[in-house]
Design a protein around this motif. Structure first.
Motif, PDB file in Angstrom:
ATOM      1  N   LEU A  47      12.855   4.558  -2.229  1.00 45.67           N
ATOM      2  CA  LEU A  47      12.707   4.293  -1.226  1.00 45.67           C
ATOM      3  C   LEU A  47      11.554   5.076   0.044  1.00 45.67           C
ATOM      4  CD1 LEU A  47      13.800   3.266   2.153  1.00 45.67           C
ATOM      5  CD2 LEU A  47      15.527   5.237   2.372  1.00 45.67           C
ATOM      6  N   PHE A  48      11.575   6.391  -0.970  1.00 50.37           N
ATOM      7  CA  PHE A  48       9.900   7.289  -0.397  1.00 50.37           C
ATOM      8  C   PHE A  48       9.046   6.530  -0.378  1.00 50.37           C
ATOM      9  CE2 PHE A  48       7.162  10.995  -1.724  1.00 50.37           C
ATOM     10  CZ  PHE A  48       6.878  11.049  -0.048  1.00 50.37           C
ATOM     11  N   CYS A  52       5.546   4.795   1.735  1.00 57.61           N
ATOM     12  CA  CYS A  52       4.250   5.631   1.215  1.00 57.61           C
ATOM     13  C   CYS A  52       3.109   4.358   1.223  1.00 57.61           C
ATOM     14  CB  CYS A  52       3.925   6.522   0.653  1.00 57.61           C
ATOM     15  SG  CYS A  52       4.887   8.043   0.359  1.00 57.61           S
ATOM     16  N   VAL A  53       4.332   2.909   0.787  1.00 56.98           N
ATOM     17  CA  VAL A  53       2.907   2.129   0.787  1.00 56.98           C
ATOM     18  C   VAL A  53       2.748   1.968   1.071  1.00 56.98           C
ATOM     19  CG1 VAL A  53       2.654  -0.474  -0.962  1.00 56.98           C
ATOM     20  CG2 VAL A  53       3.808   2.450  -1.695  1.00 56.98           C
ATOM     21  N   ARG A  70      -0.950   9.717  -1.297  1.00 58.03           N
ATOM     22  CA  ARG A  70      -2.583  10.131  -1.264  1.00 58.03           C
ATOM     23  C   ARG A  70      -2.949   9.090   0.025  1.00 58.03           C
ATOM     24  NH1 ARG A  70      -6.562  12.902  -4.087  1.00 58.03           N
ATOM     25  NH2 ARG A  70      -8.326  12.683  -2.934  1.00 58.03           N
ATOM     26  N   ARG A  71      -3.710   9.525   0.845  1.00 52.57           N
ATOM     27  CA  ARG A  71      -4.290   8.674   2.345  1.00 52.57           C
ATOM     28  C   ARG A  71      -5.595   9.417   2.170  1.00 52.57           C
ATOM     29  NH1 ARG A  71      -6.067   9.643   7.846  1.00 52.57           N
ATOM     30  NH2 ARG A  71      -5.937   7.495   8.491  1.00 52.57           N
ATOM     31  N   ALA A  72      -6.511   8.275   1.625  1.00 49.17           N
ATOM     32  CA  ALA A  72      -8.041   9.084   1.762  1.00 49.17           C
ATOM     33  C   ALA A  72      -8.514   9.434   2.659  1.00 49.17           C
ATOM     34  CB  ALA A  72      -8.784   7.267   1.077  1.00 49.17           C
ATOM     35  N   ARG A 110       1.515   8.753   8.764  1.00 50.29           N
ATOM     36  CA  ARG A 110       1.709   7.340   9.713  1.00 50.29           C
ATOM     37  C   ARG A 110       1.497   8.037  11.477  1.00 50.29           C
ATOM     38  NH1 ARG A 110       8.014   6.072   8.662  1.00 50.29           N
ATOM     39  NH2 ARG A 110       7.942   4.163   6.856  1.00 50.29           N
ATOM     40  N   CYS A 111       1.537   8.726  11.927  1.00 45.84           N
ATOM     41  CA  CYS A 111       0.529   9.129  13.529  1.00 45.84           C
ATOM     42  C   CYS A 111      -0.851   8.055  13.520  1.00 45.84           C
ATOM     43  CB  CYS A 111       1.025  10.139  13.773  1.00 45.84           C
ATOM     44  SG  CYS A 111       0.730  10.691  15.150  1.00 45.84           S
ATOM     45  N   LEU A 112      -1.283   9.265  12.381  1.00 43.66           N
ATOM     46  CA  LEU A 112      -2.907   9.150  12.046  1.00 43.66           C
ATOM     47  C   LEU A 112      -3.296   7.781  11.993  1.00 43.66           C
ATOM     48  CD1 LEU A 112      -3.704  11.606   9.784  1.00 43.66           C
ATOM     49  CD2 LEU A 112      -3.891  11.596  11.741  1.00 43.66           C
TER      50      LEU A 112
END
Length: 414
Positions: A47-48, A52-53, A70-72, A110-112
């Motif tokens: 689920l996590f 993330c995806v 990872r968020r680039a 998610r906020c970003l």
């Protein structure tokens, strides 16, 4: 697009992930029993990863089962910012311990995404494997391996009480990753966690800035005796390993009471024995104890008392004792610059905050040996934790989540 100073997380969205997690691996009423590398742990990991995806993160899993989303950034050559905690629980666990920290990291990215803001440095959300140590001992084993404290082969060979091997269970649930369990260069690590103590709730504080941890020393010891009939065997010929372990545990508990006036604590955590049956004395036993105190010198003194009590207890029962493992963590381990940054955000947003020490172990303790690290505590009702009655409300996370958001972005954009 730059992030404005009035940006805030979506509290309802964060709480929806808490509620979804609370449906996976239910234990006693209101709580969770989501033990490491069990089927429910796999379901929560899946689920996590889905979340993330959906948030646009690139997923990697290392050889210890740690999950990295990872968020680039705009400059991916720079070391990343990590935000993490754990999704496994105690056998009678609550809904927030560790879980809130992983999902807080998810909410930050998610906020970003909502704001259209790409930080200069990459941001990585982490779920650390086996923080609790409830199924495989010791606790915090995978974050410890990540920073070089433990060897990955040793981790894979850990055996649980149910006879399962750590590495085999990773394979079984599909989470033995290809990435080596080895930390590269990390710019900073942040961990949000419920306090697991009563201070913030009692003082009606919105958030705690963690300045360090109580120094902790622990031991796992084995006792060797001899089986014999419980009826005819004279007392002076008995070598009861179970009794030796029990004597040590009660002696350690007494040490805690001797130092309790200044907030010292000693824990008799675990005792196992074999055969552990009526009619026969046990010839082997294993016990786990630890001591902690806000003053490191006092902690060392308590440790020596614990060590002396071990061998005295064994001798009293005609047994041999061996210290199989020792560990220590805590002290002034967190980065002062990061701590100052968290304080500055708390002041700027006018939250009711205080400095606080951690009294429990966290993955952040191991990360602090490798990179600048900081922790944020949020309140939990009456400090009840490792219990199905662990309780928080959405409002308890407002300050911590928003301080985390702005502190992470400030660090990642510099």
């Amino acid at each position: 697009m730059p992030m404005t100073l009035d940006a805030r997380v979506d509290l309802d969205r964060f709480w929806s992930t808490i509620e979804a997690s609370a449906a996976v691996g239910k234990g006693r009423p209101g709580g969770l029993s989501r033990l490491t590398l069990g089927d429910d742990d796999r379901k929560m990991r899946d689920l996590f990863r889905e979340w993330c995806v959906e948030a646009g993160l690139t997923i990697e899993v290392d050889a210890a089962g740690n999950i990295f989303g990872r968020r680039a950034g705009t400059d991916n050559s720079l070391p990343p910012i990590l935000i993490g905690s754990h999704l496994d629980t105690q056998i009678n666990g609550g809904r927030f311990d560790g879980i809130a920290g992983v999902l807080a990291g998810l909410e930050v990215v998610r906020c970003l995404n909502d704001l259209g803001h790409t930080t200069r440095r990459p941001i990585v959300v982490v779920d650390w494997t086996n923080e609790e140590g409830a199924r495989f001992s010791p606790p915090m084993v995978a974050s410890g391996c990540f920073v070089g404290k433990y060897d990955i082969d040793w981790v894979h060979d850990l055996i649980s009480d149910d006879g399962a091997r750590f590495g085999d269970e990773l394979d079984r649930i599909g989470y033995k990753g290809d990435r080596p369990c080895k930390a590269g260069e990390i710019d900073a690590y942040f961990e949000l966690h419920i306090e697991q103590g009563p201070i913030l709730d009692a003082e009606n504080r919105e958030v705690g800035i963690v300045t360090g941890g109580y120094p902790v020393r622990g031991m796992r010891a084995s006792f060797k005796g001899q089986t014999a009939h419980t009826g005819p065997t004279p007392m002076d010929l008995r070598r009861n390993a179970l009794a030796a372990g029990a004597r040590w545990l009660t002696a350690v508990d007494d040490i805690g009471w001797d130092f309790a006036v200044h907030d010292g604590k000693a824990t008799a955590a675990r005792l196992t024995a074999w055969p552990n049956k009526p009619g026969i004395l046990s010839d082997t036993a294993e016990a786990v104890c630890d001591v902690r105190h806000p003053d490191p010198i006092t902690t060392r003194a308590m440790t020596e008392k614990m060590r002396r009590a071990l061998f005295e207890s064994a001798a009293r029962c005609g047994c041999e004792a061996v210290i199989e493992d020792e560990w220590e963590w805590g002290g002034d381990i967190f980065d002062h610059e990061l701590i100052d940054g968290l304080r500055a955000q708390a002041v700027r947003m006018d939250f009711n905050w205080r400095d606080i020490q951690s009294q429990a172990g966290h993955d952040a303790y191991f990360l602090a040996t490798h990179c600048p690290t900081a922790m944020i505590f949020t309140p939990c009702k009456d400090g009840i934790t490792h219990n199905n009655h662990e309780s928080c409300e959405p409002a308890d996370f407002v300050a911590g989540l928003n301080i985390l958001l702005h502190a992470v972005v400030a660090r990642a954009d510099r």
